[in-house]
Scaffold this active site. Structure first.
Site, PDB file in Angstrom:
ATOM      1  CE  LYS A   1       5.898  -1.294   0.330  1.00 41.54           C
ATOM      2  NZ  LYS A   1       5.634  -0.116  -0.542  1.00 41.54           N
TER       3      LYS A   1
HETATM    4  C1  LIG Z   1       6.081   0.067  -1.865  1.00 38.10           C
HETATM    5  C2  LIG Z   1       5.392   1.105  -2.678  1.00 38.10           C
HETATM    6  C3  LIG Z   1       5.452   1.121  -4.093  1.00 38.10           C
HETATM    7  C4  LIG Z   1       6.293   0.141  -4.873  1.00 38.10           C
HETATM    8  O1  LIG Z   1       5.756  -1.153  -4.872  1.00 38.10           O
HETATM    9  P1  LIG Z   1       6.623  -2.392  -5.353  1.00 38.10           P
HETATM   10  O2  LIG Z   1       5.810  -3.585  -5.085  1.00 38.10           O
HETATM   11  O3  LIG Z   1       7.886  -2.352  -4.519  1.00 38.10           O
HETATM   12  O4  LIG Z   1       6.937  -2.205  -6.804  1.00 38.10           O
HETATM   13  C5  LIG Z   1       4.720   2.073  -4.791  1.00 38.10           C
HETATM   14  N1  LIG Z   1       3.996   3.004  -4.133  1.00 38.10           N
HETATM   15  C6  LIG Z   1       3.911   3.037  -2.783  1.00 38.10           C
HETATM   16  C7  LIG Z   1       3.105   4.085  -2.139  1.00 38.10           C
HETATM   17  C8  LIG Z   1       4.598   2.090  -2.005  1.00 38.10           C
HETATM   18  O5  LIG Z   1       4.520   2.136  -0.659  1.00 38.10           O
END
Ligand SMILES: *Cc1c(COP(=O)(O)O)cnc(C)c1O
Length: 455
Positions: free
Chosen positions: A106
């Site tokens: 993220k």
């Molecule tokens: C947010 C997140 C996901 C999921 O990602 P999406 O874009 O919502 O499908 C997977 N793994 C981790 C570690 C995350 O923080």
């Protein structure tokens, strides 16, 4: 680029409007009017360009002309002092997306978004206030991304006592332009409060509010970059190998994979994407449509299997989420599904995506097994991806050729789950530093008047 709502082809918005408002006026999500394609010279150089060049070429068509080229160049350099190494682990490649400051993918979206917002609001005399509710991971990435960005302040709401000590320090330990509210309630309460604040007329007169959740195009688009960069390298028969052993990395010195997922040059890449809200996978599809050498995606979920079920049975049935050890993927009604469905039909999605769901028990076995056999530490989300690829391979549903598993978080972020299976996990410097912070959050009841008073 013109953006439209997923729900109606009304008036288009430009990138600035789509990013700063987040949601379309009719409640839909913004999508680009058309997906751009890489120029041929760029497409053929994806394997050799550096990360910043790939970022510039990938993002440019989506933000032009509101973000001019010179500004974008500077912006991606400042957002990404880290990259996304593709390392060889045993018989496959792992795309490590955890080298940013909060050790999860993220960071790629949040850091771009913060800088884009700051530029798009230059010259405004009122500060922008970002309100964001988090169950853990998003809050840390958004807080870190916006920390120290002029003209913007952030308020993160999180459920008191329901995030890990590390997450609390990432959210509430920075201070400065980031403030944190520990809400006496659940994540759903936090979300409800944020929505209520956005609807409050008195607040709207006093503050310029915006959100930073994952449906925002400014978080989505930069995530296409690491797919293009990694696909380009794998297509050229190269990986980042031992170079990935930067401090805090868990990569064993890698060499090109041998065995089932061989790194044969000129073969399109399969990416396996651990998914929750499906923003990451949507960004991958954008990279593929732009011309990056990607042949197939695996949508790997935990028991929250709404999308794998849709791909198998053709019926989309959102449901309540169930708690798992890969909790950043505990989503029963993935918000980006609306975006995927607006771009592509079921048949098109079935052609390019295989859906697989993985149980907690198999996730744990995978973390233990990969560590034992390869010395590599997977986090619970990456482990879902690893196992999903194995299941498809056993059913002979995968093409031969490079396979990139997305490692979406560093295993040290989920040490409570990983360490009983592997022993001590090395902790990257950014997380050690975050652990030393003192969380400073005001506690409020799950009540809208309490939130409005503290804004
Ligand atoms: C947010 C997140 C996901 C999921 O990602 P999406 O874009 O919502 O499908 C997977 N793994 C981790 C570690 C995350 O923080």
């Amino acid at each position: 680029m013109q953006y439209y709502s997923t729900r109606s082809r009304g008036e288009p918005a430009n990138f600035a409007v789509a990013a700063l408002t987040g949601l379309a006026p009719d409640g839909g999500l913004f999508i680009p009017g058309e997906l751009p394609r890489y120029r041929e010279t760029v497409r053929r150089s994806l394997g050799t360009m550096d990360f910043h060049e790939t970022a510039f070429e990938t993002i440019r068509p989506y933000v032009y002309p509101e973000i001019p080229d010179a500004v974008l160049e500077e912006l991606v350099r400042s957002a990404y002092p880290f990259g996304a190494p593709l390392v060889g682990v045993g018989d496959r490649q792992v795309l490590e997306l955890f080298h940013g400051p909060t050790a999860a993918f993220k960071d790629f979206g949040a850091r771009f978004m913060a800088r884009a917002f700051s530029y798009l609001r230059r010259g405004e005399d009122k500060d922008l206030r970002i309100l964001v509710a988090t169950s853990g991971d998003t809050g840390g990435a958004v807080a870190d991304g916006f920390y120290g960005i002029p003209g913007i302040s952030v308020t993160v709401l999180y459920p008191k006592g329901r995030v890990t000590p590390l997450q609390e320090r990432q959210i509430a330990g920075l201070g400065g332009n980031i403030s944190a509210l520990a809400v006496e309630g659940s994540f759903d309460d936090c979300q409800r409060l944020v929505k209520a604040a956005f609807a409050d007329e008195a607040v709207k007169k006093r503050l310029v509010l915006s959100s930073a959740n994952s449906i925002n195009v400014a978080r989505l688009i930069p995530q296409a970059v690491y797919y293009a960069a990694a696909a380009g390298r794998a297509f050229a028969g190269r990986i980042d190998g031992a170079a990935a052993a930067t401090p805090g990395s868990t990569a064993a010195p890698g060499s090109a994979a041998v065995g089932k997922f061989r790194l044969v040059p000129d073969r399109p890449v399969t990416f396996c994407v651990p998914s929750g809200n499906f923003g990451n996978l949507t960004a991958g599809l954008y990279a593929m449509k732009m011309g990056a050498p990607i042949g197939l995606f695996i949508a790997a979920t935990n028991i929250n299997r709404t999308v794998p079920d849709y791909l198998a049975g053709g019926i989309y049935e959102p449901r309540a989420s169930q708690a798992t050890i890969s909790n950043a993927m505990d989503v029963g009604a993935p918000s980006n599904f609306e975006r995927m469905a607006a771009h592509w039909s079921l048949e098109e999605l079935r052609r390019v995506i295989r859906g697989v769901w993985v149980s907690d028990e198999d996730t744990r076995k995978t973390i233990a097994g990969v560590h034992q056999d390869r010395g590599y530490f997977l986090d619970p989300h990456g482990a879902v991806g690893w196992k999903a690829a194995d299941s498809l391979w056993e059913q002979r549903l995968l093409p031969e050729g490079p396979l990139g598993i997305l490692a979406t978080a560093h295993p040290a972020k989920f040490a409570e789950t990983v360490e009983p299976l592997t022993g001590p996990v090395p902790v990257p410097a950014s997380l050690r530093e975050a652990m030393d912070r003192t969380p400073q959050a005001a506690t409020i009841p799950a009540d809208i008047s309490a939130l409005l008073e503290s804004l």
